[in-house]
Structure formats: structure tokens, C-alpha cells
Design a protein around this motif. Structure first.
Motif, PDB file in Angstrom:
ATOM      1  N   PHE A   1       0.817  -1.210   0.000  1.00 37.24           N
ATOM      2  CA  PHE A   1       0.000   0.000   0.000  1.00 37.24           C
ATOM      3  C   PHE A   1       0.854   1.266   0.000  1.00 37.24           C
ATOM      4  CE2 PHE A   1      -3.446  -2.868   1.496  1.00 37.24           C
ATOM      5  CZ  PHE A   1      -4.360  -2.572   0.496  1.00 37.24           C
ATOM      6  N   LEU A   2       1.978   1.242   0.682  1.00 37.95           N
ATOM      7  CA  LEU A   2       2.857   2.410   0.728  1.00 37.95           C
ATOM      8  C   LEU A   2       3.524   2.686  -0.614  1.00 37.95           C
ATOM      9  CD1 LEU A   2       4.610   1.931   4.185  1.00 37.95           C
ATOM     10  CD2 LEU A   2       2.945   3.690   3.564  1.00 37.95           C
ATOM     11  N   GLU A   3       3.937   1.625  -1.299  1.00 33.90           N
ATOM     12  CA  GLU A   3       4.749   1.792  -2.501  1.00 33.90           C
ATOM     13  C   GLU A   3       3.998   1.607  -3.816  1.00 33.90           C
ATOM     14  OE1 GLU A   3       8.092  -0.826  -2.111  1.00 33.90           O
ATOM     15  OE2 GLU A   3       8.859   0.249  -0.360  1.00 33.90           O
ATOM     16  N   ASN A   4       2.898   0.854  -3.816  1.00 26.99           N
ATOM     17  CA  ASN A   4       2.285   0.462  -5.086  1.00 26.99           C
ATOM     18  C   ASN A   4       0.831   0.862  -5.255  1.00 26.99           C
ATOM     19  OD1 ASN A   4       4.704  -0.932  -5.730  1.00 26.99           O
ATOM     20  ND2 ASN A   4       4.011  -2.678  -4.545  1.00 26.99           N
ATOM     21  N   ASP A   5       0.252   1.531  -4.278  1.00 29.70           N
ATOM     22  CA  ASP A   5      -1.177   1.838  -4.378  1.00 29.70           C
ATOM     23  C   ASP A   5      -1.439   3.257  -3.886  1.00 29.70           C
ATOM     24  OD1 ASP A   5      -3.946   1.990  -4.295  1.00 29.70           O
ATOM     25  OD2 ASP A   5      -4.206  -0.018  -3.476  1.00 29.70           O
ATOM     26  N   ASP A   6      -1.417   4.194  -4.819  1.00 29.86           N
ATOM     27  CA  ASP A   6      -1.632   5.596  -4.461  1.00 29.86           C
ATOM     28  C   ASP A   6      -3.097   5.903  -4.154  1.00 29.86           C
ATOM     29  OD1 ASP A   6       1.064   6.152  -4.818  1.00 29.86           O
ATOM     30  OD2 ASP A   6       0.802   6.700  -6.926  1.00 29.86           O
ATOM     31  N   ASP A   7      -3.998   5.007  -4.540  1.00 27.93           N
ATOM     32  CA  ASP A   7      -5.428   5.249  -4.362  1.00 27.93           C
ATOM     33  C   ASP A   7      -5.967   4.835  -2.995  1.00 27.93           C
ATOM     34  OD1 ASP A   7      -5.590   6.241  -6.964  1.00 27.93           O
ATOM     35  OD2 ASP A   7      -5.979   4.254  -7.793  1.00 27.93           O
ATOM     36  N   HIS A   8      -5.210   4.014  -2.262  1.00 31.33           N
ATOM     37  CA  HIS A   8      -5.697   3.507  -0.976  1.00 31.33           C
ATOM     38  C   HIS A   8      -4.620   3.665   0.091  1.00 31.33           C
ATOM     39  CE1 HIS A   8      -7.955   1.202  -4.058  1.00 31.33           C
ATOM     40  NE2 HIS A   8      -8.962   1.595  -3.305  1.00 31.33           N
ATOM     41  N   ASP A   9      -5.056   3.985   1.291  1.00 34.13           N
ATOM     42  CA  ASP A   9      -4.140   4.134   2.423  1.00 34.13           C
ATOM     43  C   ASP A   9      -4.772   3.530   3.675  1.00 34.13           C
ATOM     44  OD1 ASP A   9      -1.970   4.917   3.962  1.00 34.13           O
ATOM     45  OD2 ASP A   9      -2.757   6.938   4.295  1.00 34.13           O
ATOM     46  N   PRO A  10      -5.022   2.210   3.655  1.00 37.84           N
ATOM     47  CA  PRO A  10      -5.665   1.596   4.814  1.00 37.84           C
ATOM     48  C   PRO A  10      -4.726   1.506   6.010  1.00 37.84           C
ATOM     49  CG  PRO A  10      -4.987  -0.103   3.299  1.00 37.84           C
ATOM     50  CD  PRO A  10      -4.691   1.222   2.631  1.00 37.84           C
TER      51      PRO A  10
END
Length: 121
Positions: free
Chosen positions: A59-68
């Protein structure tokens, strides 16, 4: 000269397959948690811990759309079973809710402590 760490001091590196990280990341978003029912390798504490770190990194490095808010926990159940859950605190807001979700997913019975059932030393 630096000392070489003893074998028991060096934790083995556990590689989590990308497919497992992606599956766990998808489940973290909906329904909000991952158990050994979803990924049977989570039976192993070291693997489940490594998965938690890999999903957080995803989530930190590969998913700019989600920050769970990803959280990893182990719970004890009646009969002595201990199981792990990786959950999204934005969806599953408390440890108690995570415990209930894990129990429901695995068909486990939650141990309810009796009043004043705590020993002090």
C-alpha cells in the motif's frame, strides 16, 4: 572486527509471493480482513507476520489510491487454538470486531473471561 550473529539471532527471510500480497491487499479493502481461510499459509506465525509487512509495503509503494490502516493480531480461542488476522482498521474499527470477524470466518468460539478471573502476582 564485527562479530557474526549466532544462528538463533538471525531471523530467516520469508518471501511472500506477489499473488498472495495482491490477494491480501484486495481483501484488506473488502471485506476488510484476511485469515488462514483466505491464505492457508497464515497458519504459520512467521509467514503471517511477513505477509503483514508485505501488504503494508504494497500500500505504501504500489497503491496511491488507498491508504488503509493495516493491523496484524493473533487471538486465542476456546480449546487452545491461536489464529491470526490481518485487518483494515478503517473497515474493522476495533480489536474486538477483528476477534469476532476471525471467529466467524474460522468457526471458532471466543473465550469470554469471567468477572474477576484475573490472577495477580
Amino acid at each position: 572486527m564485527a562479530e557474526t550473529p549466532k544462528d538463533e539471532e538471525v531471523a530467516p527471510t520469508i518471501e511472500i509471493p506477489t499473488a498472495d500480497v495482491e490477494k491480501a491487499a484486495e481483501l484488506i479493502l473488502t471485506p476488510g480482513f484476511v485469515t488462514k481461510k483466505d491464505l492457508p499459509k497464515m497458519k504459520d506465525l512467521a509467514w503471517a507476520t511477513a505477509l503483514s509487512k508485505a501488504v503494508t509495503k504494497h500500500f505504501l509503494e504500489n497503491d496511491d489510491d488507498h491508504d488503509p490502516y493495516v493491523y496484524f493480531e493473533q487471538f486465542d480461542f476456546a480449546g487452545g487454538d491461536i489464529d491470526s488476522i490481518l485487518f483494515n482498521m478503517d473497515v474493522v474499527p476495533t480489536r474486538e470486531a477483528a476477534l469476532q470477524d476471525l471467529a466467524d470466518a474460522l468457526g471458532e468460539k471466543i473465550v469470554v473471561p469471567k468477572d474477576n478471573d484475573q490472577e495477580t502476582y
